[in-house]
Design a protein around this motif. Structure first.
Motif, PDB file in Angstrom:
ATOM      1  N   PHE A   2       0.824  -1.209   0.000  1.00 41.63           N
ATOM      2  CA  PHE A   2       0.000   0.000   0.000  1.00 41.63           C
ATOM      3  C   PHE A   2       0.859   1.261   0.000  1.00 41.63           C
ATOM      4  CE2 PHE A   2      -2.644  -3.330   1.888  1.00 41.63           C
ATOM      5  CZ  PHE A   2      -3.758  -3.238   1.065  1.00 41.63           C
ATOM      6  N   ARG A   3       1.995   1.208   0.675  1.00 40.96           N
ATOM      7  CA  ARG A   3       2.880   2.379   0.653  1.00 40.96           C
ATOM      8  C   ARG A   3       3.394   2.641  -0.759  1.00 40.96           C
ATOM      9  NH1 ARG A   3       5.039   0.268   5.871  1.00 40.96           N
ATOM     10  NH2 ARG A   3       4.167   1.595   7.532  1.00 40.96           N
ATOM     11  N   ALA A   4       3.551   1.581  -1.535  1.00 46.42           N
ATOM     12  CA  ALA A   4       3.983   1.758  -2.929  1.00 46.42           C
ATOM     13  C   ALA A   4       2.948   2.534  -3.732  1.00 46.42           C
ATOM     14  CB  ALA A   4       4.247   0.402  -3.576  1.00 46.42           C
ATOM     15  N   GLU A   5       1.693   2.513  -3.273  1.00 41.84           N
ATOM     16  CA  GLU A   5       0.618   3.279  -3.909  1.00 41.84           C
ATOM     17  C   GLU A   5       0.417   4.625  -3.227  1.00 41.84           C
ATOM     18  OE1 GLU A   5      -0.700   2.302  -6.599  1.00 41.84           O
ATOM     19  OE2 GLU A   5       0.002   0.217  -6.630  1.00 41.84           O
ATOM     20  N   GLU A   6       1.423   5.042  -2.437  1.00 40.72           N
ATOM     21  CA  GLU A   6       1.419   6.327  -1.735  1.00 40.72           C
ATOM     22  C   GLU A   6       0.289   6.421  -0.719  1.00 40.72           C
ATOM     23  OE1 GLU A   6       1.458   9.416  -4.641  1.00 40.72           O
ATOM     24  OE2 GLU A   6       3.452   8.906  -5.389  1.00 40.72           O
ATOM     25  N   MET A   7      -0.007   5.302  -0.062  1.00 43.57           N
ATOM     26  CA  MET A   7      -1.009   5.276   0.995  1.00 43.57           C
ATOM     27  C   MET A   7      -0.321   5.226   2.354  1.00 43.57           C
ATOM     28  SD  MET A   7      -3.772   2.622  -0.669  1.00 43.57           S
ATOM     29  CE  MET A   7      -4.843   2.705   0.777  1.00 43.57           C
ATOM     30  N   LYS A   8      -0.923   5.863   3.334  1.00 46.75           N
ATOM     31  CA  LYS A   8      -0.408   5.868   4.694  1.00 46.75           C
ATOM     32  C   LYS A   8      -1.120   4.794   5.510  1.00 46.75           C
ATOM     33  CE  LYS A   8       0.221   8.845   8.755  1.00 46.75           C
ATOM     34  NZ  LYS A   8      -0.007  10.202   9.324  1.00 46.75           N
ATOM     35  N   ILE A   9      -0.361   4.048   6.298  1.00 46.53           N
ATOM     36  CA  ILE A   9      -0.923   2.984   7.135  1.00 46.53           C
ATOM     37  C   ILE A   9      -1.313   3.574   8.485  1.00 46.53           C
ATOM     38  CG2 ILE A   9      -0.576   0.697   8.102  1.00 46.53           C
ATOM     39  CD1 ILE A   9      -0.405   0.857   5.042  1.00 46.53           C
ATOM     40  N   ILE A  10      -2.570   3.421   8.857  1.00 43.51           N
ATOM     41  CA  ILE A  10      -3.062   3.871  10.161  1.00 43.51           C
ATOM     42  C   ILE A  10      -3.446   2.635  10.967  1.00 43.51           C
ATOM     43  CG2 ILE A  10      -4.787   5.221  11.403  1.00 43.51           C
ATOM     44  CD1 ILE A  10      -5.111   6.945   8.957  1.00 43.51           C
ATOM     45  N   LYS A  11      -2.817   2.465  12.117  1.00 43.57           N
ATOM     46  CA  LYS A  11      -3.098   1.312  12.967  1.00 43.57           C
ATOM     47  C   LYS A  11      -4.006   1.737  14.121  1.00 43.57           C
ATOM     48  CE  LYS A  11       1.473  -0.648  12.003  1.00 43.57           C
ATOM     49  NZ  LYS A  11       2.738  -1.132  12.604  1.00 43.57           N
ATOM     50  N   SER A  12      -5.042   0.968  14.358  1.00 41.64           N
ATOM     51  CA  SER A  12      -5.926   1.257  15.487  1.00 41.64           C
ATOM     52  C   SER A  12      -5.218   0.929  16.793  1.00 41.64           C
ATOM     53  CB  SER A  12      -7.220   0.460  15.372  1.00 41.64           C
ATOM     54  OG  SER A  12      -6.955  -0.932  15.359  1.00 41.64           O
ATOM     55  N   ALA A  13      -5.700   1.498  17.862  1.00 39.05           N
ATOM     56  CA  ALA A  13      -5.108   1.254  19.171  1.00 39.05           C
ATOM     57  C   ALA A  13      -5.320  -0.206  19.594  1.00 39.05           C
ATOM     58  CB  ALA A  13      -5.720   2.196  20.206  1.00 39.05           C
ATOM     59  N   PRO A  14      -4.440  -0.761  20.433  1.00 40.56           N
ATOM     60  CA  PRO A  14      -4.614  -2.146  20.893  1.00 40.56           C
ATOM     61  C   PRO A  14      -5.953  -2.334  21.602  1.00 40.56           C
ATOM     62  CG  PRO A  14      -2.421  -1.332  21.435  1.00 40.56           C
ATOM     63  CD  PRO A  14      -3.208  -0.149  20.957  1.00 40.56           C
TER      64      PRO A  14
END
Length: 227
Positions: free
Chosen positions: A124-136
């Motif tokens: 996804f980063r290769a498609e210029e997308m940012k990864i957002i991780k939810s809280a534990p």
């Protein structure tokens, strides 16, 4: 403890900060999580795993992606062994399925499950997308995916006894088609995700009945062909 030697309760500190208009750390200003999801909905795709138990007491796993803006559903695969390599392939399949539409997506929202890994994020980063991780342990941060998983269970899986991986893929493929092409959505003024405008003819409002008919009809034809 205050510098004058007096112990101050946490509730007293909260009352002082609250009266001064200071929010709890780490956020001091900016939008809430709900405000962020609403403002950025057109650019978010969310991912989540869910499990399926077969009649032979075998546990399978499926990976779903949901585009927040259009509510378009993607069920990319089913497996008994959701490894990181398998997840990478699902990420590639999704980007291929999205085609040029992926240029409109800027964020991937997911939890911190070990099944994702750096390699799937790199797709996804290769498609210029940012990864957002939810809280534990905060499933409500990915509430849209949690809601669609609940719909998949209530509207499809609760009405069919799943035999194996092939059967699960078949049922979920029918549900994905039904969800995207026929199921009305309140957030879209009762339009299905793939419908740009209201259809000219009224559909059967009993969407559960229509879905079950399509799934069972497809399974009957599949079993006749196999026989």
């Amino acid at each position: 403890m205050a510098r004058l030697g007096h112990r101050i309760a946490a509730s007293t500190v909260w009352a002082i900060l609250n009266a001064a208009g200071i929010e709890p750390a780490p956020r001091r200003s900016g939008p809430t999580w709900r405000e962020f999801l609403t403002a950025q909905a057109e650019w978010i795709v969310a991912a989540d795993f869910f499990h399926i138990d077969t009649v032979l007491n075998r546990r399978l796993y499926a990976l779903v992606f949901l585009e927040h803006g259009t509510r378009r559903l993607h069920i990319t695969g089913v497996t008994a062994h959701p490894t990181r390599d398998w997840t990478v392939q699902q990420a590639r399949d999704l980007t291929a399925d999205l085609g040029i539409r992926i240029q409109t997506l800027h964020f991937l929202l997911r939890d911190r499950d070990d099944k994702y890994g750096e390699a799937s994020d790199a797709v996804f980063r290769a498609e210029e997308m940012k990864i957002i991780k939810s809280a534990p342990q905060a499933p409500r941060m990915n509430a849209h995916c949690e809601r669609i998983i609940g719909s998949i269970r209530r509207e499809a899986l609760d009405h069919v006894l799943i035999m194996n991986e092939a059967h699960a893929r078949h049922v979920l493929a029918y549900y994905e088609q039904h969800y995207n092409e026929h199921r009305p959505h309140q957030a879209r003024n009762q339009l299905p995700p793939d419908a740009p405008e209201q259809p000219p003819a009224a559909h059967d409002l009993n969407t559960h009945k229509v879905l079950r008919t399509r799934i069972l009809g497809g399974l009957i034809n599949e079993y006749r062909y196999a026989a």
